[in-house]
Each structure stands twice: as structure tokens, then as C-alpha cells.
Design a protein around this motif. Sequence first.
Motif, PDB file in Angstrom:
ATOM      1  N   LYS A  78      25.642 -63.837 -73.441  1.00  0.00           N
ATOM      2  CA  LYS A  78      24.825 -63.629 -74.639  1.00  0.00           C
ATOM      3  C   LYS A  78      25.315 -62.441 -75.460  1.00  0.00           C
ATOM      4  O   LYS A  78      24.790 -62.174 -76.544  1.00  0.00           O
ATOM      5  CB  LYS A  78      23.361 -63.434 -74.248  1.00  0.00           C
ATOM      6  N   GLY A  79      26.293 -61.693 -74.945  1.00  0.00           N
ATOM      7  CA  GLY A  79      26.881 -60.598 -75.712  1.00  0.00           C
ATOM      8  C   GLY A  79      26.207 -59.256 -75.578  1.00  0.00           C
ATOM      9  O   GLY A  79      26.496 -58.333 -76.348  1.00  0.00           O
ATOM     10  N   PHE A  80      25.314 -59.082 -74.610  1.00  0.00           N
ATOM     11  CA  PHE A  80      24.705 -57.769 -74.410  1.00  0.00           C
ATOM     12  C   PHE A  80      25.779 -56.784 -73.974  1.00  0.00           C
ATOM     13  O   PHE A  80      26.667 -57.115 -73.184  1.00  0.00           O
ATOM     14  CB  PHE A  80      23.592 -57.848 -73.363  1.00  0.00           C
ATOM     15  N   ASN A  81      25.677 -55.554 -74.489  1.00  0.00           N
ATOM     16  CA  ASN A  81      26.734 -54.588 -74.232  1.00  0.00           C
ATOM     17  C   ASN A  81      26.209 -53.161 -74.399  1.00  0.00           C
ATOM     18  O   ASN A  81      25.723 -52.830 -75.483  1.00  0.00           O
ATOM     19  CB  ASN A  81      27.897 -54.830 -75.197  1.00  0.00           C
ATOM     20  N   PRO A  82      26.239 -52.340 -73.331  1.00  0.00           N
ATOM     21  CA  PRO A  82      26.754 -52.645 -72.001  1.00  0.00           C
ATOM     22  C   PRO A  82      25.721 -53.361 -71.136  1.00  0.00           C
ATOM     23  O   PRO A  82      24.533 -53.374 -71.459  1.00  0.00           O
ATOM     24  CB  PRO A  82      27.048 -51.253 -71.432  1.00  0.00           C
ATOM     25  N   VAL A  83      26.198 -53.944 -70.044  1.00  0.00           N
ATOM     26  CA  VAL A  83      25.332 -54.535 -69.028  1.00  0.00           C
ATOM     27  C   VAL A  83      25.274 -53.541 -67.872  1.00  0.00           C
ATOM     28  O   VAL A  83      26.286 -53.262 -67.230  1.00  0.00           O
ATOM     29  CB  VAL A  83      25.855 -55.896 -68.548  1.00  0.00           C
ATOM     30  N   ILE A  84      24.089 -52.980 -67.631  1.00  0.00           N
ATOM     31  CA  ILE A  84      23.907 -51.888 -66.672  1.00  0.00           C
ATOM     32  C   ILE A  84      23.206 -52.409 -65.426  1.00  0.00           C
ATOM     33  O   ILE A  84      22.228 -53.158 -65.521  1.00  0.00           O
ATOM     34  CB  ILE A  84      23.070 -50.762 -67.308  1.00  0.00           C
ATOM     35  N   THR A  85      23.688 -52.016 -64.258  1.00  0.00           N
ATOM     36  CA  THR A  85      23.079 -52.444 -63.003  1.00  0.00           C
ATOM     37  C   THR A  85      22.714 -51.239 -62.146  1.00  0.00           C
ATOM     38  O   THR A  85      23.334 -50.182 -62.246  1.00  0.00           O
ATOM     39  CB  THR A  85      24.034 -53.341 -62.196  1.00  0.00           C
ATOM     40  N   THR A  86      21.712 -51.421 -61.291  1.00  0.00           N
ATOM     41  CA  THR A  86      21.310 -50.368 -60.363  1.00  0.00           C
ATOM     42  C   THR A  86      21.547 -50.842 -58.931  1.00  0.00           C
ATOM     43  O   THR A  86      21.161 -51.944 -58.564  1.00  0.00           O
ATOM     44  CB  THR A  86      19.829 -50.004 -60.535  1.00  0.00           C
ATOM     45  N   GLY A  87      22.194 -50.015 -58.138  1.00  0.00           N
ATOM     46  CA  GLY A  87      22.390 -50.345 -56.733  1.00  0.00           C
ATOM     47  C   GLY A  87      23.829 -50.670 -56.388  1.00  0.00           C
ATOM     48  O   GLY A  87      24.523 -51.371 -57.127  1.00  0.00           O
ATOM     49  N   PHE A  88      24.281 -50.173 -55.239  1.00  0.00           N
ATOM     50  CA  PHE A  88      25.658 -50.356 -54.800  1.00  0.00           C
ATOM     51  C   PHE A  88      26.017 -51.818 -54.591  1.00  0.00           C
ATOM     52  O   PHE A  88      27.190 -52.202 -54.663  1.00  0.00           O
ATOM     53  CB  PHE A  88      25.885 -49.582 -53.495  1.00  0.00           C
ATOM     54  N   SER A  89      25.025 -52.667 -54.348  1.00  0.00           N
ATOM     55  CA  SER A  89      25.303 -54.074 -54.053  1.00  0.00           C
ATOM     56  C   SER A  89      25.812 -54.855 -55.257  1.00  0.00           C
ATOM     57  O   SER A  89      26.230 -56.011 -55.111  1.00  0.00           O
ATOM     58  CB  SER A  89      24.046 -54.755 -53.494  1.00  0.00           C
ATOM     59  N   PHE A  90      25.778 -54.243 -56.436  1.00  0.00           N
ATOM     60  CA  PHE A  90      26.325 -54.914 -57.615  1.00  0.00           C
ATOM     61  C   PHE A  90      27.839 -54.711 -57.746  1.00  0.00           C
ATOM     62  O   PHE A  90      28.466 -55.299 -58.635  1.00  0.00           O
ATOM     63  CB  PHE A  90      25.639 -54.394 -58.886  1.00  0.00           C
ATOM     64  N   SER A  91      28.431 -53.908 -56.892  1.00  0.00           N
ATOM     65  CA  SER A  91      29.862 -53.608 -57.018  1.00  0.00           C
ATOM     66  C   SER A  91      30.724 -54.871 -56.978  1.00  0.00           C
ATOM     67  O   SER A  91      31.547 -55.112 -57.867  1.00  0.00           O
ATOM     68  CB  SER A  91      30.300 -52.644 -55.910  1.00  0.00           C
ATOM     69  N   THR A  92      30.553 -55.669 -55.953  1.00  0.00           N
ATOM     70  CA  THR A  92      31.365 -56.883 -55.817  1.00  0.00           C
ATOM     71  C   THR A  92      31.067 -57.904 -56.906  1.00  0.00           C
ATOM     72  O   THR A  92      32.012 -58.456 -57.503  1.00  0.00           O
ATOM     73  CB  THR A  92      31.180 -57.496 -54.423  1.00  0.00           C
ATOM     74  N   PRO A  93      29.796 -58.186 -57.218  1.00  0.00           N
ATOM     75  CA  PRO A  93      29.536 -59.122 -58.326  1.00  0.00           C
ATOM     76  C   PRO A  93      30.150 -58.673 -59.649  1.00  0.00           C
ATOM     77  O   PRO A  93      30.682 -59.502 -60.395  1.00  0.00           O
ATOM     78  CB  PRO A  93      28.005 -59.151 -58.390  1.00  0.00           C
ATOM     79  N   ILE A  94      30.093 -57.389 -59.947  1.00  0.00           N
ATOM     80  CA  ILE A  94      30.703 -56.903 -61.190  1.00  0.00           C
ATOM     81  C   ILE A  94      32.217 -57.094 -61.143  1.00  0.00           C
ATOM     82  O   ILE A  94      32.833 -57.520 -62.129  1.00  0.00           O
ATOM     83  CB  ILE A  94      30.347 -55.426 -61.451  1.00  0.00           C
ATOM     84  N   ALA A  95      32.824 -56.793 -60.001  1.00  0.00           N
ATOM     85  CA  ALA A  95      34.267 -56.988 -59.868  1.00  0.00           C
ATOM     86  C   ALA A  95      34.639 -58.458 -60.065  1.00  0.00           C
ATOM     87  O   ALA A  95      35.710 -58.771 -60.589  1.00  0.00           O
ATOM     88  CB  ALA A  95      34.742 -56.502 -58.504  1.00  0.00           C
ATOM     89  N   ASN A  96      33.753 -59.358 -59.669  1.00  0.00           N
ATOM     90  CA  ASN A  96      34.009 -60.787 -59.829  1.00  0.00           C
ATOM     91  C   ASN A  96      33.862 -61.250 -61.276  1.00  0.00           C
ATOM     92  O   ASN A  96      34.471 -62.241 -61.682  1.00  0.00           O
ATOM     93  CB  ASN A  96      33.039 -61.599 -58.961  1.00  0.00           C
ATOM     94  N   VAL A  97      33.046 -60.528 -62.045  1.00  0.00           N
ATOM     95  CA  VAL A  97      32.676 -60.983 -63.383  1.00  0.00           C
ATOM     96  C   VAL A  97      33.432 -60.262 -64.502  1.00  0.00           C
ATOM     97  O   VAL A  97      33.765 -60.860 -65.528  1.00  0.00           O
ATOM     98  CB  VAL A  97      31.147 -60.797 -63.581  1.00  0.00           C
ATOM     99  N   ALA A  98      33.706 -58.990 -64.325  1.00  0.00           N
ATOM    100  CA  ALA A  98      34.175 -58.136 -65.430  1.00  0.00           C
ATOM    101  C   ALA A  98      35.418 -58.664 -66.135  1.00  0.00           C
ATOM    102  O   ALA A  98      35.514 -58.612 -67.370  1.00  0.00           O
ATOM    103  CB  ALA A  98      34.426 -56.717 -64.914  1.00  0.00           C
ATOM    104  N   ALA A  99      36.372 -59.175 -65.391  1.00  0.00           N
ATOM    105  CA  ALA A  99      37.617 -59.640 -66.006  1.00  0.00           C
ATOM    106  C   ALA A  99      37.399 -60.830 -66.931  1.00  0.00           C
ATOM    107  O   ALA A  99      38.188 -61.055 -67.853  1.00  0.00           O
ATOM    108  CB  ALA A  99      38.628 -60.006 -64.924  1.00  0.00           C
TER     109      ALA A  99
END
Length: 335
Positions: A80-101
Amino acid sequence: MTLMTKFLSAAATGLALAATSAVADPALIYDLGGKFDKSFNEAAFNGATKWAEDTGGSFKDIEITSEAQREQALRGFAEKGFNPVITTGFSFSTPIANVAADYPDINFVTIDGFVDPAEHPNVLSVLFSEAEGSYLVGMLAGMESKTGTVSFVGGMDIPLIRKFACGYAQGAKAVNPDIKVISNMTGTDPSAWNDPVKGSELTKAQVDQGSDVIFAAAGATGLGVLQTAADNKVFGIGVDSNQNYLHPGNMLTSMLKRVDLAVADAMTAGADLETGVHVLGLAQDGVGYAMDEYNADLITEEMKAAVEDAKAKIISGEILVHDYTADDTCPALSF
């Protein structure tokens, strides 16, 4: 160009600007435990709310209820173009790594997590020196304790939470080398963040072992810890947000972790966010201890002076607080 063509062109430009405005809004995804956990997630919400009030901006947020929703929520906001997308918690590390590129024009923020900036240049990892803030509240616990025993209740047993416990033990032993520090974790999976009944049981067991000051770093589980501490007329120490108001007279202080400032700063930067890795400690006012009307009568001037002196020495490097995550050891506590 005809008048109609000019009109359609202007209308299209207006729509494009409106769309640009919409996608410039930030988004916030809370970790398990809920938006109103009175601790970590709520600190993020408070920071976003303050940013919106101060700037007139708007943000979108969502509470996830399962691990599977992490990547889904990230992709949904990015699409949807939201920027930035902010997350709380260490468990988002892997999902972000999967998505960011997949969304190179969107900036992602992980608060408490880590994503390699070399591999994902559109990600900001915000980390905190929790051991430094925990050291200060540990000093207060050590100075307040009448039994010579203080304790810690953590949420999920992970290095991050052991970092809180280790800093706390170091601070307590800095003022009383003979003090006993008890440490218990609630569990080994994410449900440990939202189990106030188990938190209460652990607290009662610690009280039975003589603890008269109990530090909780356990998300919503900590609410059970602090309630039981108050019920047993011993002191509680809150975490992340200022939780002193929860049990006036029984809350010695709270170890502040300025998640609210991290969120507000990221929203202020917006699409111009400086990515990479930021570490916030005492020197950056990223951690600290809470003083307010609810604990003003509990912290003496001598106690405060001792803690402020230690704070200055930590910032200057004269006092070195061991970080458990540096080598998975703690000189002041056995896990």
C-alpha cells in the motif's frame, strides 16, 4: 491542449499528489502481547500517537495475533506504500529480511531486532543498551532491599532478556556485594510475553525465598508480576514504559526503554529515514529510570545521587556494564 485535456491533466496530477501523500504515511506493527500491554508495545503506540498529535500526521497500525501474520502484515503495508513500516520486537528480524528486498523504495524499522544493513540497505535496526538502564534500577533495588534478596522475572528466555537480568544483578551487587539475586524466566516461546498467571506464580515463589524488590521484564506477563508484588507488600520495578502509576507506593521505579522516541523519530524522518544500525543507551537518553509523583517518597536523595553518579560514570566509560549478549555470560548472575 484543449480545455478538457488540461482539466484531465490537472485532475491526474492532483490524484497523483494525493496518492503520494497517502503512501508517505508511516505504519506500525505491534508484537504479540497487544497494543495496550502497558509496556513495550504501548510505548511504541504512545510514541506514534505523540508524533501524530505534534505534527498533525497520521499513521496506520495493526496488532498481530500469530507468528504467521508477521510477514503478511509487512507485505500488506509495503504494497500500500506506507513508509516507513515500523515493527516492535526482535521476532520481526527474519520476516523483514525476507520482505525488504522486494520493496527497495520502502524503509523498514525493526525495534529490538537486527537485520544486516549490508544485505538490506533499506532497513533500520534500533537496539538499546538495556544493561545500562537495568544497572541503575538494580542499584536502587540493592539500596532499598531490607532482606538482602532481590529478584527478576523475565518473559521469553532469550539473550535480550538475560541482558536485562544481568545488568540488574550488576547494579544490585555494586551497592551490596553480598546481595542475593534470584532470576526466573516465564517460558521459552512467545506465549511467555502474555502469561500474567505464570508471572504471578514466579513472583510468589521469589517472595517466599525472601525477595523484597522484583524487576519484571516480561511484556504483559509483567502485569501479573507487579500485581503480586504489590499484593505481598514488596516493591516492583516496571519496564519499558513508566509503570509507576500501576501500584503507587509499591513501585520503586521503572526501567525506561525509550521505544516511544525511536518510533516518533522514525515517523518524523519518514521516507528520508537514515537506515543502518542505531544503538541507544544512557548517553542517548535511550534508557533510564523513572522518577515521578508515584515514587518520589520512595527514592531518597542519597539513592538518587548514587544512581546519578553511576549514570555519569557509565556514560564516561569509568563504569563498564557487562552486556550479556556480547559473550553469553554474566559475571553477576548464573542462569
